[in-house]
Scaffold this motif. Structure first.
Motif, mmCIF file in Angstrom:
data_model
loop_
_atom_site.group_PDB
_atom_site.id
_atom_site.type_symbol
_atom_site.label_atom_id
_atom_site.label_comp_id
_atom_site.label_asym_id
_atom_site.label_seq_id
_atom_site.Cartn_x
_atom_site.Cartn_y
_atom_site.Cartn_z
ATOM 1 N N GLU A 112 0.757 -1.269 0.282
ATOM 2 C CA GLU A 112 -0.039 -0.074 0.043
ATOM 3 C C GLU A 112 0.631 1.194 -0.421
ATOM 4 N N ALA A 113 0.215 2.657 0.215
ATOM 5 C CA ALA A 113 0.874 3.808 -0.855
ATOM 6 C C ALA A 113 1.223 4.153 1.177
ATOM 7 N N ASN A 114 2.273 4.484 0.880
ATOM 8 C CA ASN A 114 3.159 5.203 2.827
ATOM 9 C C ASN A 114 3.523 6.689 1.773
ATOM 10 N N ASP A 115 2.665 7.442 2.439
ATOM 11 C CA ASP A 115 2.933 8.961 2.666
ATOM 12 C C ASP A 115 3.687 9.951 3.265
ATOM 13 N N ALA A 116 4.635 8.823 4.467
ATOM 14 C CA ALA A 116 5.668 9.319 4.689
ATOM 15 C C ALA A 116 7.034 9.559 4.056
ATOM 16 N N ALA A 117 7.273 8.280 2.546
ATOM 17 C CA ALA A 117 8.342 9.448 1.798
ATOM 18 C C ALA A 117 7.325 9.616 0.719
ATOM 19 N N TYR A 118 7.487 10.726 -0.184
ATOM 20 C CA TYR A 118 7.084 10.286 -1.807
ATOM 21 C C TYR A 118 8.000 11.834 -2.071
ATOM 22 N N LEU A 119 7.965 11.788 -3.667
ATOM 23 C CA LEU A 119 8.517 12.028 -4.996
ATOM 24 C C LEU A 119 7.475 12.994 -5.779
ATOM 25 N N HIS A 120 6.520 13.733 -5.560
ATOM 26 C CA HIS A 120 5.596 14.494 -6.327
ATOM 27 C C HIS A 120 6.226 15.643 -7.792
ATOM 28 N N PHE A 121 5.411 15.000 -8.846
ATOM 29 C CA PHE A 121 5.707 15.875 -9.850
ATOM 30 C C PHE A 121 4.515 16.572 -10.299
ATOM 31 N N PHE A 122 4.411 18.263 -10.662
ATOM 32 C CA PHE A 122 3.553 18.761 -10.835
ATOM 33 C C PHE A 122 3.484 19.437 -12.032
ATOM 34 N N PHE A 123 3.180 19.468 -13.016
ATOM 35 C CA PHE A 123 2.751 20.614 -13.877
ATOM 36 C C PHE A 123 1.055 21.450 -14.074
ATOM 37 N N GLN A 178 12.601 18.934 0.135
ATOM 38 C CA GLN A 178 12.662 20.681 -1.307
ATOM 39 C C GLN A 178 12.123 20.011 -1.870
ATOM 40 N N ILE A 179 12.013 21.568 -2.263
ATOM 41 C CA ILE A 179 10.688 22.196 -2.958
ATOM 42 C C ILE A 179 11.902 22.514 -4.409
ATOM 43 N N ILE A 180 11.449 21.442 -5.028
ATOM 44 C CA ILE A 180 12.688 22.010 -7.065
ATOM 45 C C ILE A 180 11.253 22.696 -8.087
ATOM 46 N N ILE A 181 12.477 23.757 -8.289
ATOM 47 C CA ILE A 181 11.464 24.652 -9.352
ATOM 48 C C ILE A 181 12.094 24.581 -10.921
ATOM 49 N N GLY A 182 11.199 23.573 -11.751
ATOM 50 C CA GLY A 182 12.211 22.805 -12.837
ATOM 51 C C GLY A 182 11.455 24.063 -13.800
ATOM 52 N N GLU A 183 12.651 23.761 -14.750
ATOM 53 C CA GLU A 183 11.828 24.613 -16.805
ATOM 54 C C GLU A 183 12.720 23.789 -17.815
ATOM 55 N N VAL A 184 11.376 23.227 -18.001
ATOM 56 C CA VAL A 184 11.960 22.053 -19.418
ATOM 57 C C VAL A 184 11.125 23.324 -20.906
ATOM 58 N N GLN A 185 11.842 23.464 -21.866
ATOM 59 C CA GLN A 185 11.723 24.427 -22.845
ATOM 60 C C GLN A 185 10.846 25.470 -22.805
ATOM 61 N N GLY A 190 6.917 22.317 -10.902
ATOM 62 C CA GLY A 190 7.376 21.756 -9.746
ATOM 63 C C GLY A 190 7.310 20.146 -8.899
ATOM 64 N N VAL A 191 8.464 20.211 -8.315
ATOM 65 C CA VAL A 191 8.521 18.938 -7.987
ATOM 66 C C VAL A 191 8.743 18.776 -6.281
ATOM 67 N N ILE A 192 7.889 18.311 -5.308
ATOM 68 C CA ILE A 192 8.481 17.904 -4.078
ATOM 69 C C ILE A 192 8.413 17.004 -3.480
ATOM 70 N N GLU A 193 10.137 16.294 -2.839
ATOM 71 C CA GLU A 193 10.159 15.298 -1.842
ATOM 72 C C GLU A 193 10.324 15.720 -1.011
ATOM 73 N N PHE A 194 9.425 14.788 0.000
ATOM 74 C CA PHE A 194 8.987 14.331 1.834
ATOM 75 C C PHE A 194 9.545 13.317 2.245
ATOM 76 N N MET A 195 9.791 13.968 2.785
ATOM 77 C CA MET A 195 10.378 12.064 3.781
ATOM 78 C C MET A 195 10.599 12.783 4.871
ATOM 79 N N GLU A 196 9.307 11.330 6.079
ATOM 80 C CA GLU A 196 9.606 11.558 7.374
ATOM 81 C C GLU A 196 11.234 11.030 7.844
ATOM 82 N N VAL A 197 12.171 11.857 8.713
ATOM 83 C CA VAL A 197 13.445 11.870 8.914
ATOM 84 C C VAL A 197 13.919 10.373 9.379
#
Length: 219
Positions: A112-123, A178-185, A190-197
């Protein structure tokens, strides 16, 4: 005093992390997730650009080198492809009027999904530039999740598409990312990288594998 110690520990973790970065809550300005699966998304690319469905990579996880099987991620609506450790992640994707989101969430032992650690790309659907994306996205994400910025000097080893990186921790110093702001063409995302310690040491290299295999589609 306790909070200062916690913040110092988080800063040390960040400094030792490979660039690679996710929430206790899904950021309110991201696309609403409408599809979830514990099975990897592995749609086959066109014959002219076909990629293998799986490949192996050596990752340094918790101090030991492990050979990991990576699975092709080729979601039809995504403007990118990559490879990811499918034994460690559940994938989700979905689109709304605001844009489309693609998430790689830590997988529990039962799959099952566990949101204690995830990587999220948003366009976003309005195709802003990276600068416009930062103005409209970062503060919204931080405030909606009650995250606090951590002032850490950025490295020179960022990937070419990463234009801005904002480090954060939760108010109780038990999670980071981290919140990463990316750019292509000319289009920002946006990218969000989240994890519990406690997940940081194991998932930082797994996130890095996703970044290292990231390829953006040509218009």
């Amino acid at each position: 005093m306790k909070n200062r110690i916690g913040q110092t520990a988080i800063a040390l973790i960040f400094l030792g992390m490979t660039f690679g970065c996710t929430s206790e809550q899904t950021p309110s300005n991201n696309a609403i997730t409408s599809q979830a699966s514990s099975d990897p998304i592995t749609a086959t690319a066109p014959a002219a650009t076909a990629k293998p469905l799986q490949k192996t990579a050596n990752l340094s996880i918790e101090g030991e080198t492990e050979e990991i099987t990576l699975t092709l991620y080729n979601e039809p609506t995504a403007p990118f492809t990559t490879y990811f450790p499918s034994e460690s992640f559940v994938t989700e994707s979905g689109c709304s009027g605001e844009g489309c989101g693609y998430r790689f969430l830590a997988k529990t032992e039962t799959g099952e999904a566990n949101d204690a650690a995830y990587l999220h790309f948003f366009f976003p659907s309005n195709s802003p530039t990276a600068e416009e994306m930062e103005q409209s996205y970062v503060e919204n994400v931080l405030s909606s999740n009650n995250w606090e910025r951590i002032p850490i000097q950025e490295s020179d080893s960022f990937y070419p598409w990463a234009k801005r990186v904002i480090h954060f921790s939760s108010a109780d110093a038990q999670s980071l990312g981290q919140i990463i702001i990316g750019e292509v063409q000319g289009k920002g995302f946006g990218v969000i990288e989240f994890m519990e310690v406690e997940y940081a040491e194991g998932f930082t290299p797994r996130f890095a594998a996703i970044y290292e295999n990231l390829e953006f589609n040509e218009d």
